[in-house]
Design a protein around this motif. Structure first.
Motif, PDB file in Angstrom:
ATOM      1  N   THR A 217       0.804  -1.239   0.000  1.00 61.85           N
ATOM      2  CA  THR A 217       0.000   0.000   0.000  1.00 61.85           C
ATOM      3  C   THR A 217       0.830   1.279   0.000  1.00 61.85           C
ATOM      4  OG1 THR A 217      -0.203  -0.198   2.426  1.00 61.85           O
ATOM      5  CG2 THR A 217      -1.982  -1.121   1.087  1.00 61.85           C
ATOM      6  N   SER A 218       2.136   1.166  -0.256  1.00 60.80           N
ATOM      7  CA  SER A 218       2.954   2.377  -0.389  1.00 60.80           C
ATOM      8  C   SER A 218       4.203   2.058  -1.209  1.00 60.80           C
ATOM      9  CB  SER A 218       3.370   2.928   0.982  1.00 60.80           C
ATOM     10  OG  SER A 218       4.347   2.102   1.574  1.00 60.80           O
ATOM     11  N   GLN A 289      -4.675   1.030   4.058  1.00 59.32           N
ATOM     12  CA  GLN A 289      -3.234   0.774   4.193  1.00 59.32           C
ATOM     13  C   GLN A 289      -2.924  -0.235   5.305  1.00 59.32           C
ATOM     14  OE1 GLN A 289      -1.116   4.465   4.683  1.00 59.32           O
ATOM     15  NE2 GLN A 289      -1.830   5.308   2.729  1.00 59.32           N
TER      16      GLN A 289
END
Length: 488
Positions: A217-218, A289
């Motif tokens: 998620t990043s 996230q």
């Protein structure tokens, strides 16, 4: 067995406890299959006229496929459910047992053992199954029971198969014994499929939106994900190098295999990018996230706990025989006791994690395991053997408890990705074993124990950066709505 927050009626065979029993038995059988050759190697060597180098190669090949297999199985279980994948794994590895038992040459044995490394991936499937059925307040204990009881499959194989082989066929009895483990696996595949469900009635089985890699998620998590894959290929390269040292493949073949591993890593990296391309175009909403550092820290912790356990079990009997001059049989018992502690330590670690907090429990147990191995490095012939055995058992308990803590956290990161996360963390257990066994081949036993102690201490420090699981985690339903799942 009881949890302070809620009870697990271990002697029940209904509801979620039935799922626990059915699943640890599946894990137990995969470990019997995975290690069905180990206690029969002398007979196998005699029957087929193998030399010592060929026997060592079989041992290496038996663990080689397990590292990538755990990754692949993790993806499959998230997409198709633990019921289907566990049943299929038991069915296929049962068939591989027949292939092994009917082998008439070293090449056939080697291929069969390589393929049977897939059996070692069964562990990952149950982690997802148990997490679907047990609430978070019981999850550590339930996963610990699953892991502890399943792990003793290798010990059961060591105890039962030599006698079975002797009764059934003398010198050729190993064929019948290994074949029977295949029959058991195939029969249980049907029993498991007909006896379990992926989730309790009314619950949703969350699946990942994309296949081919873990969704992160990043951008920083994406880099971490790529980096964490490198040691997996490094371990496979190390195993190939060990086979080349035995003189069974040429230096040219070694270079060729390493080139293939590099290509596979690049291909996997491309697949991972395809799964996660969207994070480079726009940020992921905060509610969606999760932190990949959780996976990284738990992978390191499992590498030093389960990895060192596998390595120590391999050398401990010889250590007691050489240091205390005890008979071979008694030295073997002492070595087996180290592994047998899993029956107590894994559930205990899970229970401690449920009761006192995931992060704090993992840090403390890793630290105690590190101290235990430091003390083990001081053992010499002047020690009373009783004290040496107690020291070894305490170290094993802390080590197994810490491993139990690891898998009390894994299912609480992201429900739909539990199989894949468990696959990565589980693969690191095998990576740790490869690394520690390689270190052992170059250093003295005290230095080996010091290396383990230092590695566990590093993992304990890293665990300080672990985030305690939150009260709730989210999952996205097929219709796009978000469902919050209670964690405590």
């Amino acid at each position: 067995m009881k949890n302070s927050g809620a009870n697990i009626n271990f002697f029940s065979f209904t509801g979620k406890t039935k799922i626990l029993h059915m699943t640890w038995m599946a894990f137990f059988i995969t470990f019997v299959v995975w290690f069905n050759h180990a206690p029969l190697l002398v007979a196998i060597q005699s029957t087929l006229g193998l030399d010592d180098q060929q026997i060592k190669t079989l041992l290496i090949l038996n663990v080689a496929l397990t590292i990538p297999a755990r990754i692949v199985i993790g993806m499959l279980v998230d997409s198709f459910g633990p019921r289907n994948i566990y049943s299929l794994l038991l069915l296929i590895t049962g068939a591989f047992c027949f292939f092994f038992s009917l082998s008439t040459s070293f090449e056939m044995l080697a291929l069969a053992r390589f393929l049977l490394g897939f059996a070692g991936a069964g562990f990952v499937i149950g982690i997802r199954m148990i997490s679907e059925w047990f609430p978070a307040r019981q999850l550590g204990l339930a996963e610990g029971i699953y892991k502890g009881l399943g792990n003793i499959g290798s010990a059961a194989a060591a105890i039962s198969l030599p006698t079975l082989a002797l009764v059934l066929g003398g010198d050729e009895g190993w064929r019948y014994a290994t074949g029977i483990t295949g029959v058991i696996a195939i029969i249980y595949a049907g029993i498991y499929y007909m006896s379990v469900r992926d989730t309790p009635a009314g619950s949703t089985y969350f699946k990942p939106n994309k296949s081919g890699g873990l969704a992160v998620t990043s951008k920083s998590d994406f880099i971490q994900y790529l980096l964490i894959n490198i040691p997996m290929y490094g371990a496979l390269s190390l195993l190939t190098w060990k086979v080349q040292l035995l003189g069974l493949i040429s230096h040219t073949a070694l270079i060729g295999i390493n080139a293939v591993l590099i290509v596979l890593f690049l291909f996997q990296s491309k697949k991972i990018y395809n799964v996660n391309a969207e994070i480079f175009q726009k940020p992921v909403e905060k509610i969606h996230q999760y932190k990949f550092k959780q996976v990284t820290i738990l992978s390191l912790a499992y590498a030093v706990t389960f990895g060192s356990e596998l390595a120590v079990v391999s050398m401990l009997p010889l250590f007691f025989k050489n240091v205390f001059l005890v008979p071979v049989a008694l030295a073997g018992v002492f070595g087996a006791c180290f592994a047998a502690m899993d029956i107590m330590s894994c559930p205990s670690g899970g229970w401690i994690s449920d009761k006192f907090g995931r992060k704090k429990s993992l840090i403390v147990l890793l630290f105690l395991a590190s101290v235990g191995f430091f003390v083990m490095s001081r053992i010499n012939a002047d020690w009373p053997i009783e004290v040496a055995v107690i020291t070894m058992m305490c170290s094993s308990f802390f080590l197994g408890s810490a491993a139990g803590c690891v898998f009390a956290v894994v299912p609480l990161i992201r429900r739909s990705l539990t199989g894949q996360i468990a696959g990565i963390v589980g693969a690191y257990g095998n990576i740790g074993a490869v690394i520690f066994l390689t270190v052992f081949s170059f250093v003295s036993t005290p230095a080996f124990f010091i290396t383990i102690a230092a590695s566990i201490f590093v993992a304990a420090v890293a665990a300080i950066l672990l985030d305690e699981p939150k009260d709730k985690m989210f999952e996205v339903l097929p219709d796009g709505s978000v469902q919050m799942i209670e964690v405590h």
